[in-house]
Design a protein around this motif. Sequence first.
Motif, PDB file in Angstrom:
ATOM      1  N   LEU A 189      52.502  87.380  41.344  1.00  0.00           N
ATOM      2  CA  LEU A 189      51.653  86.618  42.248  1.00  0.00           C
ATOM      3  C   LEU A 189      50.633  85.825  41.458  1.00  0.00           C
ATOM      4  O   LEU A 189      50.333  86.147  40.301  1.00  0.00           O
ATOM      5  N   THR A 190      50.134  84.790  42.084  1.00  0.00           N
ATOM      6  CA  THR A 190      49.078  83.977  41.493  1.00  0.00           C
ATOM      7  C   THR A 190      47.828  84.147  42.334  1.00  0.00           C
ATOM      8  O   THR A 190      47.845  83.875  43.541  1.00  0.00           O
ATOM      9  N   GLU A 191      46.771  84.638  41.726  1.00  0.00           N
ATOM     10  CA  GLU A 191      45.493  84.815  42.409  1.00  0.00           C
ATOM     11  C   GLU A 191      44.611  83.632  42.036  1.00  0.00           C
ATOM     12  O   GLU A 191      43.990  83.608  40.964  1.00  0.00           O
ATOM     13  N   GLU A 192      44.592  82.621  42.904  1.00  0.00           N
ATOM     14  CA  GLU A 192      43.886  81.388  42.582  1.00  0.00           C
ATOM     15  C   GLU A 192      42.388  81.595  42.438  1.00  0.00           C
ATOM     16  O   GLU A 192      41.742  80.998  41.579  1.00  0.00           O
ATOM     17  N   ALA A 193      41.817  82.443  43.293  1.00  0.00           N
ATOM     18  CA  ALA A 193      40.368  82.652  43.247  1.00  0.00           C
ATOM     19  C   ALA A 193      39.935  83.211  41.901  1.00  0.00           C
ATOM     20  O   ALA A 193      38.885  82.851  41.368  1.00  0.00           O
ATOM     21  N   ALA A 194      40.761  84.105  41.339  1.00  0.00           N
ATOM     22  CA  ALA A 194      40.431  84.697  40.040  1.00  0.00           C
ATOM     23  C   ALA A 194      41.068  83.929  38.884  1.00  0.00           C
ATOM     24  O   ALA A 194      40.786  84.216  37.721  1.00  0.00           O
ATOM     25  N   GLY A 195      41.925  82.945  39.214  1.00  0.00           N
ATOM     26  CA  GLY A 195      42.587  82.176  38.171  1.00  0.00           C
ATOM     27  C   GLY A 195      43.534  83.012  37.337  1.00  0.00           C
ATOM     28  O   GLY A 195      43.588  82.880  36.121  1.00  0.00           O
ATOM     29  N   LEU A 200      40.458  94.764  40.133  1.00  0.00           N
ATOM     30  CA  LEU A 200      41.104  94.898  38.822  1.00  0.00           C
ATOM     31  C   LEU A 200      41.516  93.534  38.268  1.00  0.00           C
ATOM     32  O   LEU A 200      41.468  93.314  37.056  1.00  0.00           O
ATOM     33  N   LEU A 201      41.898  92.617  39.145  1.00  0.00           N
ATOM     34  CA  LEU A 201      42.243  91.266  38.682  1.00  0.00           C
ATOM     35  C   LEU A 201      41.022  90.554  38.128  1.00  0.00           C
ATOM     36  O   LEU A 201      41.085  89.910  37.075  1.00  0.00           O
ATOM     37  N   ARG A 202      39.910  90.655  38.855  1.00  0.00           N
ATOM     38  CA  ARG A 202      38.696  89.977  38.401  1.00  0.00           C
ATOM     39  C   ARG A 202      38.177  90.568  37.091  1.00  0.00           C
ATOM     40  O   ARG A 202      37.523  89.883  36.315  1.00  0.00           O
ATOM     41  N   LYS A 203      38.479  91.835  36.850  1.00  0.00           N
ATOM     42  CA  LYS A 203      38.023  92.494  35.634  1.00  0.00           C
ATOM     43  C   LYS A 203      38.996  92.306  34.465  1.00  0.00           C
ATOM     44  O   LYS A 203      38.754  92.853  33.389  1.00  0.00           O
ATOM     45  N   SER A 204      40.068  91.558  34.682  1.00  0.00           N
ATOM     46  CA  SER A 204      41.031  91.296  33.610  1.00  0.00           C
ATOM     47  C   SER A 204      40.709  89.950  32.974  1.00  0.00           C
ATOM     48  O   SER A 204      40.845  88.912  33.624  1.00  0.00           O
ATOM     49  N   SER A 212      45.398  99.293  35.919  1.00  0.00           N
ATOM     50  CA  SER A 212      45.576  98.089  35.112  1.00  0.00           C
ATOM     51  C   SER A 212      45.260  98.375  33.653  1.00  0.00           C
ATOM     52  O   SER A 212      44.247  99.026  33.351  1.00  0.00           O
ATOM     53  N   ARG A 213      46.128  97.878  32.781  1.00  0.00           N
ATOM     54  CA  ARG A 213      45.878  97.970  31.349  1.00  0.00           C
ATOM     55  C   ARG A 213      45.178  96.723  30.825  1.00  0.00           C
ATOM     56  O   ARG A 213      44.828  96.656  29.644  1.00  0.00           O
ATOM     57  N   THR A 214      44.993  95.725  31.683  1.00  0.00           N
ATOM     58  CA  THR A 214      44.303  94.505  31.255  1.00  0.00           C
ATOM     59  C   THR A 214      42.848  94.461  31.710  1.00  0.00           C
ATOM     60  O   THR A 214      42.054  93.699  31.170  1.00  0.00           O
ATOM     61  N   ALA A 215      42.486  95.275  32.711  1.00  0.00           N
ATOM     62  CA  ALA A 215      41.115  95.272  33.221  1.00  0.00           C
ATOM     63  C   ALA A 215      40.151  95.904  32.210  1.00  0.00           C
ATOM     64  O   ALA A 215      40.491  96.884  31.550  1.00  0.00           O
ATOM     65  N   LYS A 216      38.957  95.330  32.114  1.00  0.00           N
ATOM     66  CA  LYS A 216      37.911  95.826  31.223  1.00  0.00           C
ATOM     67  C   LYS A 216      36.678  96.159  32.053  1.00  0.00           C
ATOM     68  O   LYS A 216      36.023  95.282  32.611  1.00  0.00           O
ATOM     69  N   VAL A 217      36.390  97.458  32.158  1.00  0.00           N
ATOM     70  CA  VAL A 217      35.257  97.923  32.952  1.00  0.00           C
ATOM     71  C   VAL A 217      34.457  98.905  32.108  1.00  0.00           C
ATOM     72  O   VAL A 217      35.028  99.786  31.460  1.00  0.00           O
ATOM     73  N   THR A 218      33.141  98.768  32.113  1.00  0.00           N
ATOM     74  CA  THR A 218      32.317  99.693  31.346  1.00  0.00           C
ATOM     75  C   THR A 218      32.251 101.050  32.044  1.00  0.00           C
ATOM     76  O   THR A 218      32.413 101.150  33.274  1.00  0.00           O
TER      77      THR A 218
END
Length: 213
Positions: free
Chosen positions: A79-85, A119-123, A150-156
Motif C-alpha cells: 500500500l501507499t500511505e500518501e499522508a506519511a509519504g 508505525l508508518l509515521r515512525k518509519s 515493524s522493523r523499520t519504525a524507530k521509537v524511543t
Amino acid sequence: MELLEERYEDADFRHRFSTVVGRDIKQLVEIFEKLTALVRETEFNFEMVDMGTVAEECLAELGAQPGPDAANGARVLHLTEEAAGKRVTMSVYREALTLKVKGDRVQLKKALAYLIRYLLRKSPGEEAKLTFSLGQSNDPEEGVQLLVSSRTAKVTDEELQQIFDPLKVVQESLIDMGPYVSHRIIEAQGGRLQARQGRHEVSFLASLPATVA
C-alpha cells in the motif's frame, strides 16, 4: 482553493486538487475523531464479529493490495500511505480459524488503523515494512491476539513507556495520540493492548476475549 477557479479547466490540476483535498480531509477527520475520544466516552455498538474479517476490512480500507505470497506462507500486501509519504510492504499471517469476539466492528477497525499508521509515521525514509499476525492465544484468558509490528519504525523507550498515558499524550506534542485511542477502544471491548520494544522491532499486541458463537 485559491487557484481552483482560474485553473479549473486544467485536468491535471483538478486531479491533483481532488487527491490533495481528499487526503487532507481524511486526515482532519481522523484527528477530530482522536481528539473526541480524548474528551468523551465513545458509544459502542457491540455485536459478534470475526476478527479476521475486521482485520481484512481495515487493511482494504487503508488501500492494501495483494502481492505475491512469501515463501514462508505469509500473504504479502502493498500500500501507499500518501499522508506519511510511505510505500509499505506488509506480511500478513493468520491462523485458519474463525476468531469470534464481541465488539464494535467500526471502532475495532479504527484501533487497528491507528496502530498501523503510527508505525508508518515512525518509519524513516520512503519504505516501511510491517508484519500483521492474527491467531488464538494458548492462554484461554487471552483469547484472540493481534500483533502489529515493524522493523523499520524507530521509537524511543521513553515515548513507548508514555504512549498510553493520557496526560503525556496531551502534554507531549511528539507523542501520537493514535495508540492511546486504540488502547481505550480495545480496553472497552474487554481486551488489553501492550506496546513492546524489541532489539530490532516495535510492536503492539492486542488481546481480546474469544467468544463461542
